[in-house]
Design a protein around this motif. Structure first.
Motif, short mmCIF file in Angstrom:
data_model
loop_
_atom_site.label_atom_id
_atom_site.label_comp_id
_atom_site.label_asym_id
_atom_site.label_seq_id
_atom_site.Cartn_x
_atom_site.Cartn_y
_atom_site.Cartn_z
N GLY A 214 -4.80 -11.09 3.59
CA GLY A 214 -6.07 -10.80 3.39
C GLY A 214 -7.07 -10.23 4.29
O GLY A 214 -8.11 -9.83 4.08
N THR A 215 -6.71 -10.60 5.63
CA THR A 215 -7.51 -10.00 7.01
C THR A 215 -6.95 -8.99 7.50
O THR A 215 -5.93 -9.20 7.91
CB THR A 215 -7.91 -11.38 7.53
OG1 THR A 215 -8.46 -12.31 6.89
CG2 THR A 215 -8.92 -11.17 8.66
N VAL A 216 -7.72 -7.82 7.63
CA VAL A 216 -7.32 -6.89 8.33
C VAL A 216 -8.18 -6.45 9.47
O VAL A 216 -9.36 -6.36 9.45
CB VAL A 216 -7.32 -5.34 7.51
CG1 VAL A 216 -7.14 -4.17 8.12
CG2 VAL A 216 -6.26 -5.57 6.22
N LEU A 217 -7.71 -6.20 10.81
CA LEU A 217 -8.44 -5.75 11.78
C LEU A 217 -8.54 -4.28 11.90
O LEU A 217 -7.63 -3.56 11.65
CB LEU A 217 -7.85 -6.19 13.13
CG LEU A 217 -7.44 -7.80 13.29
CD1 LEU A 217 -6.55 -8.12 14.70
CD2 LEU A 217 -8.73 -8.51 13.02
N LEU A 218 -9.70 -3.61 12.04
CA LEU A 218 -9.96 -2.26 12.00
C LEU A 218 -10.64 -1.89 13.44
O LEU A 218 -11.77 -2.35 13.93
CB LEU A 218 -11.05 -1.88 10.93
CG LEU A 218 -11.26 -0.49 10.85
CD1 LEU A 218 -10.32 0.62 10.51
CD2 LEU A 218 -12.54 -0.20 9.96
N HIS A 219 -10.06 -0.96 13.97
CA HIS A 219 -10.44 -0.40 15.22
C HIS A 219 -11.72 0.30 14.89
O HIS A 219 -12.01 1.27 14.02
CB HIS A 219 -9.59 0.58 15.75
CG HIS A 219 -10.19 1.58 16.74
ND1 HIS A 219 -9.91 1.09 18.19
CD2 HIS A 219 -10.70 2.64 17.04
CE1 HIS A 219 -10.45 1.99 18.99
NE2 HIS A 219 -10.88 2.83 18.34
N LEU B 130 -10.57 0.45 3.17
CA LEU B 130 -9.82 -1.08 3.50
C LEU B 130 -10.87 -1.95 2.53
O LEU B 130 -10.20 -2.59 1.93
CB LEU B 130 -10.02 -1.19 4.86
CG LEU B 130 -8.50 -0.49 5.59
CD1 LEU B 130 -8.97 -0.76 7.18
CD2 LEU B 130 -7.21 -1.06 5.12
N SER B 131 -12.01 -1.54 2.46
CA SER B 131 -13.19 -2.60 2.05
C SER B 131 -12.71 -2.27 0.42
O SER B 131 -12.95 -3.50 -0.28
CB SER B 131 -14.45 -2.31 2.31
OG SER B 131 -14.64 -2.40 3.53
N GLY B 132 -12.16 -1.53 -0.14
CA GLY B 132 -12.03 -1.32 -1.47
C GLY B 132 -10.67 -1.51 -2.07
O GLY B 132 -10.22 -1.44 -3.14
N PRO C 197 -9.46 -8.75 -2.67
CA PRO C 197 -10.06 -7.64 -1.79
C PRO C 197 -9.69 -8.05 -0.23
O PRO C 197 -9.76 -9.26 0.04
CB PRO C 197 -11.56 -7.93 -2.31
CG PRO C 197 -11.50 -8.60 -3.54
CD PRO C 197 -10.59 -9.54 -3.51
N LEU C 198 -9.36 -7.09 0.23
CA LEU C 198 -9.15 -7.20 2.01
C LEU C 198 -10.57 -7.45 2.60
O LEU C 198 -11.64 -6.87 2.18
CB LEU C 198 -8.40 -5.77 2.45
CG LEU C 198 -7.27 -5.56 2.01
CD1 LEU C 198 -6.67 -4.50 2.56
CD2 LEU C 198 -6.18 -6.78 2.17
N GLU C 199 -10.41 -8.44 3.51
CA GLU C 199 -11.60 -8.51 4.43
C GLU C 199 -11.36 -7.88 5.65
O GLU C 199 -10.26 -7.86 6.34
CB GLU C 199 -11.79 -9.89 4.71
CG GLU C 199 -12.78 -10.45 5.64
CD GLU C 199 -12.74 -11.91 6.47
OE1 GLU C 199 -13.72 -11.98 7.16
OE2 GLU C 199 -11.89 -12.59 5.96
#
Length: 343
Positions: A221-226, A246-248, A256-258
């Motif tokens: 559920g946790t995505v790192l975004l550049h 990604l937020s959607g 939902p992804l954080e």
């Protein structure tokens, strides 16, 4: 496919060859090997490394691995190579329902058949590595590379249209075709599609948008975004677009992804072009994280963030500028082999 923070048996890395396929001149080979050796030693602080070298380079690889502080062994083995991006040319390791090791063998053809790439040997590397690992080979007709996908270990995968739906890779395929094959091979039943990757990765020696430079799971559920905060860099617009997508999005659980912003280094250009320097392209290892450093003001901030997100794992920074200069990131250099599970 297990998440990268799952327990590993080892990490696989390929040794740069004299015929480095990314266009690097032969006189730069020593710099490349120094950079790769630094990554090998950092990973070996945490887990065993199998270093694959071309037969002509085995002695050099073994000499380069002598000395230096490592807690685990570095085993040098021989296989014909064209390039040194094990994430892409090697197999993607998976576990079967019985917990036994498998190795997905994608079709590799030089990142979409790019005119600077050669893959006479690399197209066979995944099969050779699978054999050495004692893994069941899982052949796939999909043209793909390991850097083109990132999983949460529960059935969610991040990927880009610019790579998996690239007409130079998979002409005629649509999303559903790719999703069916990912479900069969890596067990991904929820796909989060992004349109593209970082700007420089769409340049002359890029991959056309590997996801592992721009987005990665750090936990379910946790995505790192550049995150490029500077509007002067074209990746600022890319970051904004991908954050919205990604937020959607939701993961395989319907949650939902954080999205966690990982600020890009403050360096914008390398003197000739925009840089794709990214802290997202790191290697998660047993008890640690091997993180890129760029002699940049944001290095420490990024490493502290990674330590927090990976629950206090030890973060070891390595100078990644020579790696990125050659078209990839630290994640691209490595390929984790998970531990088998009983039952």
């Amino acid at each position: 496919m297990p998440a990268e923070w799952s327990r590993h048996r080892r990490t696989w890395i390929a040794w740069p060859t004299g015929g480095h396929a990314d266009g690097v001149a032969a006189e730069d080979l020593a710099e490349a090997r120094t950079a790769w050796a630094t990554v090998v030693r950092a990973v070996a602080l945490f887990e065993p490394v199998t270093l694959v070298a071309d037969p002509a380079d085995v002695a050099d690889a073994r000499r380069s691995m002598r000395g230096g502080p490592t807690a685990f062994g570095v085993d040098v083995v021989s296989a014909a190579l064209d390039d040194a991006w094990m994430r892409d040319t090697g197999p993607t390791f998976v576990l079967g329902r019985d917990g036994r090791l498998g190795a997905v063998d994608w079709v590799f053809q030089g990142w979409g058949g790019q005119d600077w790439a050669v893959w006479e040997h690399d197209r066979h590397l995944a099969s050779a590595v699978a054999d050495r690992a004692g893994a069941e080979r899982v052949p796939s007709p999909l043209v793909a590379e390991g850097g083109a996908l990132h999983v949460d270990g529960a059935g969610t995968v991040l990927l880009t249209e610019s790579v998996l739906l690239d007409p130079a890779r998979n002409p005629g395929l649509v999303r559903a075709d790719v999703e069916d094959e990912l479900a069969r091979t890596v067990g991904a039943t929820t796909c989060v599609w992004l349109p593209r990757g970082l700007t420089a990765d769409h340049g002359a020696h890029g991959t056309r948008g590997h996801v592992d430079l721009v987005a990665a799971f750090a936990a379910p559920g946790t995505v790192l975004l550049h995150w490029q905060p500077d509007p002067a860099h074209p990746d600022h617009a890319v970051s904004l677009e991908l954050e919205g997508l990604l937020s959607g999005a939701r993961d395989v659980r319907g949650v939902p992804l954080e999205v966690v912003r990982v600020p890009a280094p403050s360096t914008l250009e390398d003197g000739t072009d925009w840089v794709s320097w990214s802290y997202v392209s790191h290697a998660v290892v047993n008890g640690g994280v091997v993180a890129p450093a760029f002699d940049d003001a944001r290095d420490r901030e990024a490493h502290v963030l990674l330590r927090r997100l990976y629950d206090g794992r030890r973060v070891v920074g390595v100078d990644a500028r020579a790696v990125f200069d050659r078209g990839g990131g630290l994640h691209s250099v490595t390929q984790q082999e998970p531990e088998e599970r009983s039952g």
